[in-house]
Structures are given as C-alpha cells and as structure tokens.
Design a protein around this motif. Sequence first.
Motif, short mmCIF file in Angstrom:
data_model
loop_
_atom_site.label_atom_id
_atom_site.label_comp_id
_atom_site.label_asym_id
_atom_site.label_seq_id
_atom_site.Cartn_x
_atom_site.Cartn_y
_atom_site.Cartn_z
N GLY A 236 1.49 13.85 13.91
CA GLY A 236 1.40 12.82 12.88
C GLY A 236 0.23 13.01 11.93
O GLY A 236 -0.23 12.06 11.29
N MET A 237 -0.27 14.25 11.80
CA MET A 237 -1.39 14.52 10.91
C MET A 237 -0.94 14.48 9.45
O MET A 237 0.19 14.83 9.13
CB MET A 237 -1.99 15.89 11.23
N SER A 238 -1.85 14.05 8.59
CA SER A 238 -1.56 13.98 7.16
C SER A 238 -2.27 15.12 6.43
O SER A 238 -3.28 15.65 6.91
CB SER A 238 -2.04 12.64 6.61
N ASP A 239 -1.75 15.48 5.27
CA ASP A 239 -2.41 16.49 4.45
C ASP A 239 -3.70 15.96 3.83
O ASP A 239 -4.56 16.74 3.43
CB ASP A 239 -1.48 16.97 3.33
N ARG A 240 -3.83 14.64 3.73
CA ARG A 240 -5.06 14.06 3.19
C ARG A 240 -6.13 14.05 4.27
O ARG A 240 -5.93 13.52 5.36
CB ARG A 240 -4.82 12.63 2.69
N ASP B 113 -7.08 10.55 5.68
CA ASP B 113 -6.01 9.62 6.01
C ASP B 113 -6.19 9.03 7.41
O ASP B 113 -5.82 7.88 7.66
CB ASP B 113 -4.65 10.31 5.90
N ARG C 42 -5.88 5.02 8.90
CA ARG C 42 -4.96 4.67 9.98
C ARG C 42 -5.68 4.20 11.24
O ARG C 42 -5.05 3.97 12.26
CB ARG C 42 -4.08 5.88 10.30
#
Length: 301
Positions: free
Chosen positions: A129-133, A136, A140
């Motif tokens: 569930g990692m984000s590119d930002r 982020d 969360r």
Amino acid sequence: MDRLVVMKTFVTVAKSSSFSAAARELAISGSLVSRHVADLERQVGVRLVNRTARSVSLTEAGKRYAEFAERILDEIDDEDASLSGSRDAPEGTLSIICPKWIGTLEVGDAIAAFVRDHPKIQVRFELGGMSDRNYDFLDRGYDIAFHTRDLRDSNVLVRRVSELPFVLAASADYLRRKGTPATVAELGDHLCLLHPNDPVWRLGAGADTIHFKVQDAAVIANSYLVIEKLVEEGCGIALIPRRPAEARLAAGELVELLPQHQPPARALYAVHGPGGRTPERVRIFLDFMTAWFRARAAAAA
C-alpha cells in the motif's frame, strides 16, 4: 488580543488583588496588565474588577470568571504536560508501513526483536500500500515508512538504516542439470525467476556494471521469499537478498553465480516526519533498527 493571554493576566490579578503585583509576577508593565483586564471585560461584556486607588477587587461576575479561567488554564497546562510526556516516553503506538518485499525479509525479524525488547510500545506494521508520494505515509497516520530508493524531500526526514546485499544464485541441483553460466550473456540461455521490482538485473559496479534484461522469465513473483524457495527447488536462477540465503549458500545448497559481477547492495531507509523534536518512541525505534542491522551485518561478515 489573545484570549488566553488576557485570561492568564486576569487570573494573576485575581490571585494577587493588585495590578502592580500581577505585573511583577508576569514581568510586564502595570499599564499592560490594565489593558489586558480591560480587553477581557470588553470581550465578555461585563465588568470583572472594581478598581480603587488602593485596591482591586472582583465583581461577582469577576469571581465566577476567575474560577472558570483558572480551570481552563490548568487544563491546558495539564494537557501540554501530558503531550510532552507522551512525546518523551518510550511508549505508545508506533505505526510503520513498508513495501511487502522488504517487510517479509529482515525488517520483519528486526521488528520482532524490537517488540520483544520494548513491550510498552504498541507496533502497527503494515506491508504494501505504499504511495509514490514520499510524505503520503504521514497523511495516512504512519510514523515511519521504509524505502530502498534515495529520497530528497524537505517534507520528510530520512535515516539510512542499513544496506541489503543481493546475490545472483541457483541451486546446485539446477546447475548440475542445466549447466553453469560463465558470462552475463549466457544467462539468456537459462530459466530466470523474476521479481517485478527487478525487470533489469544490475550486475557489477561502477564502469563495469552490466544491465541484463530478463526476457520471458520462467516465473514472475512479487515475493523474494517465494523466489528463494523456487531457487532452492531447482526452478531457475534469480537475484535474491543475500543474508536470508547465507546459510544455504554456505552449505552449498545454493551457489553464487558470476561473483565477478556481484550485484550492488540496496540502501534501506527509514523515513519519518519533520517538525520539532523527534518523538522518543520513533528515535528509539530508529536507533534499534540501525544497531540491529549493524550487528546482523557484522555477524555475517
């Protein structure tokens, strides 16, 4: 004027029954104390003090408001102290997010050791569930995120925790059946097992780096644990993390291939939020992880 400031001035006046005494205690001028009280009276819409040449006394409304203001200010002080204590105490909840491929390797072992040694810190550990930002994870609600890519972002703080060495390997059984590649080019004649993070294998370092793009992989799996199991079963050649495979390499069950083109290690970073002093539970965790990986690397050397 700031409501809490004038409330504090008024409570000090109420306790001392003197503008001048309140001014001395607050280290401000008597005229400023008078302005604070007058401003508060305008805000609440009633007279709070009776002023005479020799004394200051509270009106009935003033007595009531002084009790209220003192209670509010005490609650604020108590809450500030509580938050400061929770920041400084090595306890509470620590939320961590991590890519699956990292979390299923040594990071999971390190976190298990941390939980054992710090039972007052409740760990929430999520894989995937990692984000590119880069920041982020903060939005969360996570305290820390793990990465293996270089991050340059003023919104986060980065700690280099360790390096994750990799090895190109196959089982002894596979090599008996299929032969041993002597060059990078000969890898194209073998069954290669691929992780989606590694569509191109970097072999060697610096000017001697060779990039080998795996074509028609025999298996593509997003778990290095699964890929290592496939390698052990003689299903092909793969680029896998070295330390989890060290015992089987030492026993000869797995064989390192093309050691003259050793793949570069990948840096492991722990990322956390900026702003003020790092919470104690975060600092303790980062120090623990750094020491744990350092000890693990020393033992494997």
